[in-house]
Design a protein around this motif. Sequence first.
Motif, PDB file in Angstrom:
ATOM      1  N   THR A 176       0.843  -1.191   0.000  1.00 35.35           N
ATOM      2  CA  THR A 176       0.000   0.000   0.000  1.00 35.35           C
ATOM      3  C   THR A 176       0.880   1.244   0.000  1.00 35.35           C
ATOM      4  O   THR A 176       1.825   1.332   0.793  1.00 35.35           O
ATOM      5  N   PRO A 177       0.577   2.214  -0.864  1.00 39.48           N
ATOM      6  CA  PRO A 177       1.337   3.468  -0.824  1.00 39.48           C
ATOM      7  C   PRO A 177       1.241   4.098   0.572  1.00 39.48           C
ATOM      8  O   PRO A 177       0.151   4.136   1.162  1.00 39.48           O
ATOM      9  N   PRO A 178       2.360   4.567   1.116  1.00 38.50           N
ATOM     10  CA  PRO A 178       2.336   5.079   2.495  1.00 38.50           C
ATOM     11  C   PRO A 178       1.391   6.255   2.694  1.00 38.50           C
ATOM     12  O   PRO A 178       0.854   6.425   3.784  1.00 38.50           O
ATOM     13  N   HIS A 179       1.130   7.055   1.669  1.00 37.11           N
ATOM     14  CA  HIS A 179       0.232   8.195   1.859  1.00 37.11           C
ATOM     15  C   HIS A 179      -1.197   7.743   2.180  1.00 37.11           C
ATOM     16  O   HIS A 179      -1.938   8.461   2.853  1.00 37.11           O
ATOM     17  N   ILE A 180      -1.571   6.543   1.747  1.00 33.91           N
ATOM     18  CA  ILE A 180      -2.899   6.011   2.073  1.00 33.91           C
ATOM     19  C   ILE A 180      -2.976   5.689   3.568  1.00 33.91           C
ATOM     20  O   ILE A 180      -3.927   6.073   4.253  1.00 33.91           O
ATOM     21  N   ILE A 181      -1.962   5.024   4.079  1.00 35.25           N
ATOM     22  CA  ILE A 181      -1.920   4.682   5.508  1.00 35.25           C
ATOM     23  C   ILE A 181      -1.871   5.955   6.345  1.00 35.25           C
ATOM     24  O   ILE A 181      -2.581   6.091   7.347  1.00 35.25           O
ATOM     25  N   ASP A 182      -1.040   6.912   5.925  1.00 39.30           N
ATOM     26  CA  ASP A 182      -0.919   8.173   6.665  1.00 39.30           C
ATOM     27  C   ASP A 182      -2.254   8.910   6.734  1.00 39.30           C
ATOM     28  O   ASP A 182      -2.603   9.485   7.764  1.00 39.30           O
ATOM     29  N   ALA A 183      -3.021   8.886   5.652  1.00 37.97           N
ATOM     30  CA  ALA A 183      -4.295   9.604   5.598  1.00 37.97           C
ATOM     31  C   ALA A 183      -5.386   8.928   6.412  1.00 37.97           C
ATOM     32  O   ALA A 183      -6.333   9.588   6.845  1.00 37.97           O
ATOM     33  N   LEU A 184      -5.288   7.616   6.619  1.00 36.95           N
ATOM     34  CA  LEU A 184      -6.374   6.867   7.252  1.00 36.95           C
ATOM     35  C   LEU A 184      -6.051   6.336   8.640  1.00 36.95           C
ATOM     36  O   LEU A 184      -6.963   5.954   9.376  1.00 36.95           O
ATOM     37  N   GLY A 185      -4.773   6.277   8.998  1.00 38.89           N
ATOM     38  CA  GLY A 185      -4.369   5.681  10.256  1.00 38.89           C
ATOM     39  C   GLY A 185      -4.612   6.598  11.431  1.00 38.89           C
ATOM     40  O   GLY A 185      -5.167   7.684  11.276  1.00 38.89           O
ATOM     41  N   PRO A 186      -4.212   6.146  12.623  1.00 43.50           N
ATOM     42  CA  PRO A 186      -3.503   4.902  12.892  1.00 43.50           C
ATOM     43  C   PRO A 186      -4.445   3.701  12.962  1.00 43.50           C
ATOM     44  O   PRO A 186      -5.636   3.837  13.214  1.00 43.50           O
ATOM     45  N   PHE A 187      -3.857   2.538  12.756  1.00 47.70           N
ATOM     46  CA  PHE A 187      -4.581   1.270  12.820  1.00 47.70           C
ATOM     47  C   PHE A 187      -3.993   0.403  13.923  1.00 47.70           C
ATOM     48  O   PHE A 187      -2.800   0.482  14.208  1.00 47.70           O
ATOM     49  N   ASP A 188      -4.836  -0.435  14.496  1.00 50.41           N
ATOM     50  CA  ASP A 188      -4.394  -1.337  15.553  1.00 50.41           C
ATOM     51  C   ASP A 188      -3.826  -2.640  14.998  1.00 50.41           C
ATOM     52  O   ASP A 188      -2.918  -3.216  15.584  1.00 50.41           O
ATOM     53  N   LEU A 189      -4.381  -3.110  13.852  1.00 48.37           N
ATOM     54  CA  LEU A 189      -4.007  -4.418  13.335  1.00 48.37           C
ATOM     55  C   LEU A 189      -4.005  -4.429  11.815  1.00 48.37           C
ATOM     56  O   LEU A 189      -4.915  -3.881  11.183  1.00 48.37           O
ATOM     57  N   ASP A 190      -2.985  -5.053  11.248  1.00 52.81           N
ATOM     58  CA  ASP A 190      -2.959  -5.414   9.823  1.00 52.81           C
ATOM     59  C   ASP A 190      -2.842  -6.935   9.794  1.00 52.81           C
ATOM     60  O   ASP A 190      -1.771  -7.482  10.022  1.00 52.81           O
ATOM     61  N   PRO A 191      -3.956  -7.642   9.532  1.00 44.11           N
ATOM     62  CA  PRO A 191      -3.932  -9.102   9.602  1.00 44.11           C
ATOM     63  C   PRO A 191      -3.344  -9.789   8.380  1.00 44.11           C
ATOM     64  O   PRO A 191      -3.148 -10.995   8.396  1.00 44.11           O
ATOM     65  N   ALA A 204     -14.608   4.045  11.211  1.00 47.06           N
ATOM     66  CA  ALA A 204     -13.826   3.892   9.978  1.00 47.06           C
ATOM     67  C   ALA A 204     -14.443   4.693   8.848  1.00 47.06           C
ATOM     68  O   ALA A 204     -13.719   5.308   8.042  1.00 47.06           O
ATOM     69  N   ALA A 205     -15.771   4.716   8.775  1.00 48.31           N
ATOM     70  CA  ALA A 205     -16.450   5.491   7.728  1.00 48.31           C
ATOM     71  C   ALA A 205     -16.148   6.976   7.866  1.00 48.31           C
ATOM     72  O   ALA A 205     -15.845   7.652   6.866  1.00 48.31           O
ATOM     73  N   ARG A 206     -16.200   7.495   9.088  1.00 53.56           N
ATOM     74  CA  ARG A 206     -15.887   8.922   9.296  1.00 53.56           C
ATOM     75  C   ARG A 206     -14.454   9.240   8.881  1.00 53.56           C
ATOM     76  O   ARG A 206     -14.191  10.259   8.246  1.00 53.56           O
ATOM     77  N   LYS A 207     -13.533   8.364   9.244  1.00 53.06           N
ATOM     78  CA  LYS A 207     -12.120   8.582   8.899  1.00 53.06           C
ATOM     79  C   LYS A 207     -11.946   8.562   7.376  1.00 53.06           C
ATOM     80  O   LYS A 207     -11.257   9.408   6.807  1.00 53.06           O
ATOM     81  N   LEU A 208     -12.569   7.601   6.723  1.00 53.83           N
ATOM     82  CA  LEU A 208     -12.452   7.470   5.271  1.00 53.83           C
ATOM     83  C   LEU A 208     -13.076   8.668   4.558  1.00 53.83           C
ATOM     84  O   LEU A 208     -12.448   9.287   3.687  1.00 53.83           O
ATOM     85  N   LEU A 209     -14.303   9.013   4.917  1.00 52.78           N
ATOM     86  CA  LEU A 209     -15.010  10.100   4.242  1.00 52.78           C
ATOM     87  C   LEU A 209     -14.361  11.454   4.486  1.00 52.78           C
ATOM     88  O   LEU A 209     -14.443  12.346   3.635  1.00 52.78           O
ATOM     89  N   GLY A 210     -13.692  11.616   5.616  1.00 48.93           N
ATOM     90  CA  GLY A 210     -13.027  12.877   5.935  1.00 48.93           C
ATOM     91  C   GLY A 210     -11.569  12.936   5.518  1.00 48.93           C
ATOM     92  O   GLY A 210     -10.889  13.929   5.772  1.00 48.93           O
ATOM     93  N   SER A 211     -11.075  11.899   4.872  1.00 48.33           N
ATOM     94  CA  SER A 211      -9.646  11.845   4.516  1.00 48.33           C
ATOM     95  C   SER A 211      -9.319  12.793   3.364  1.00 48.33           C
ATOM     96  O   SER A 211     -10.204  13.264   2.656  1.00 48.33           O
ATOM     97  N   SER A 212      -8.032  13.015   3.175  1.00 49.55           N
ATOM     98  CA  SER A 212      -7.540  13.876   2.096  1.00 49.55           C
ATOM     99  C   SER A 212      -7.333  13.121   0.785  1.00 49.55           C
ATOM    100  O   SER A 212      -6.876  13.703  -0.196  1.00 49.55           O
ATOM    101  N   ILE A 213      -7.682  11.860   0.740  1.00 49.12           N
ATOM    102  CA  ILE A 213      -7.481  11.045  -0.460  1.00 49.12           C
ATOM    103  C   ILE A 213      -8.468  11.479  -1.534  1.00 49.12           C
ATOM    104  O   ILE A 213      -9.682  11.554  -1.282  1.00 49.12           O
ATOM    105  N   ALA A 214      -7.954  11.763  -2.734  1.00 50.81           N
ATOM    106  CA  ALA A 214      -8.803  12.212  -3.841  1.00 50.81           C
ATOM    107  C   ALA A 214      -9.636  11.056  -4.369  1.00 50.81           C
ATOM    108  O   ALA A 214      -9.117   9.965  -4.601  1.00 50.81           O
TER     109      ALA A 214
END
Length: 166
Positions: free
Chosen positions: A20-35, A146-156
């Motif tokens: 995953t491109p790091p800018h995606i993680i930076d825009a949506l994180g932090p996360f507790d688990l990547d399974p 997660a929905a709030r974080k995604l919808l409010g992110s800077s990802i185009a």
Amino acid sequence: MSGAMGSHQSAAMKSDVWLTPPHIIDALGPFDLDPCSPIGRPWDTAAKHYTAEDDGLSFEWEGRVWMNPPYGAQAATWLERLAKHGDGIALVFARTETRMFFDWVWPHAAALLFIEGRLHFHHPDGTRAKANSGAPSVLIAYGEQAARKLLGSSIAGARVRLGGNA
């Protein structure tokens, strides 16, 4: 191993592991688990990681999950698990007509972000792939946080609010 954790398959590429491109993680994180984290990743995607050696499907999941699952037939199994967990974000190809979408995205997801353009994933050493992914990608949020974080992110991209798991 074909379909390795965090992998994407491309006939033109020599590896099937695409990070995953790091800018995606930076825009949506932090996360507790990547399974389904790749082995030997150059950056962390979550506080805790399971790799193919661990088999992340065999463990209990806790907290907010980041998931870039193996693509192909296995992806549905991972999305099913995330839908049932109900708190996290997944990155997959935007193949909205597939059985996987009808079973585990449309009825369960709280929000989607169809990424503008095509992503450039990264190689296991962290370098950006020269070619794009070859298909459009979507981020899928399960659960209201997660929905709030995604919808409010800077990802185009195009954002869609759904009713599932909200």
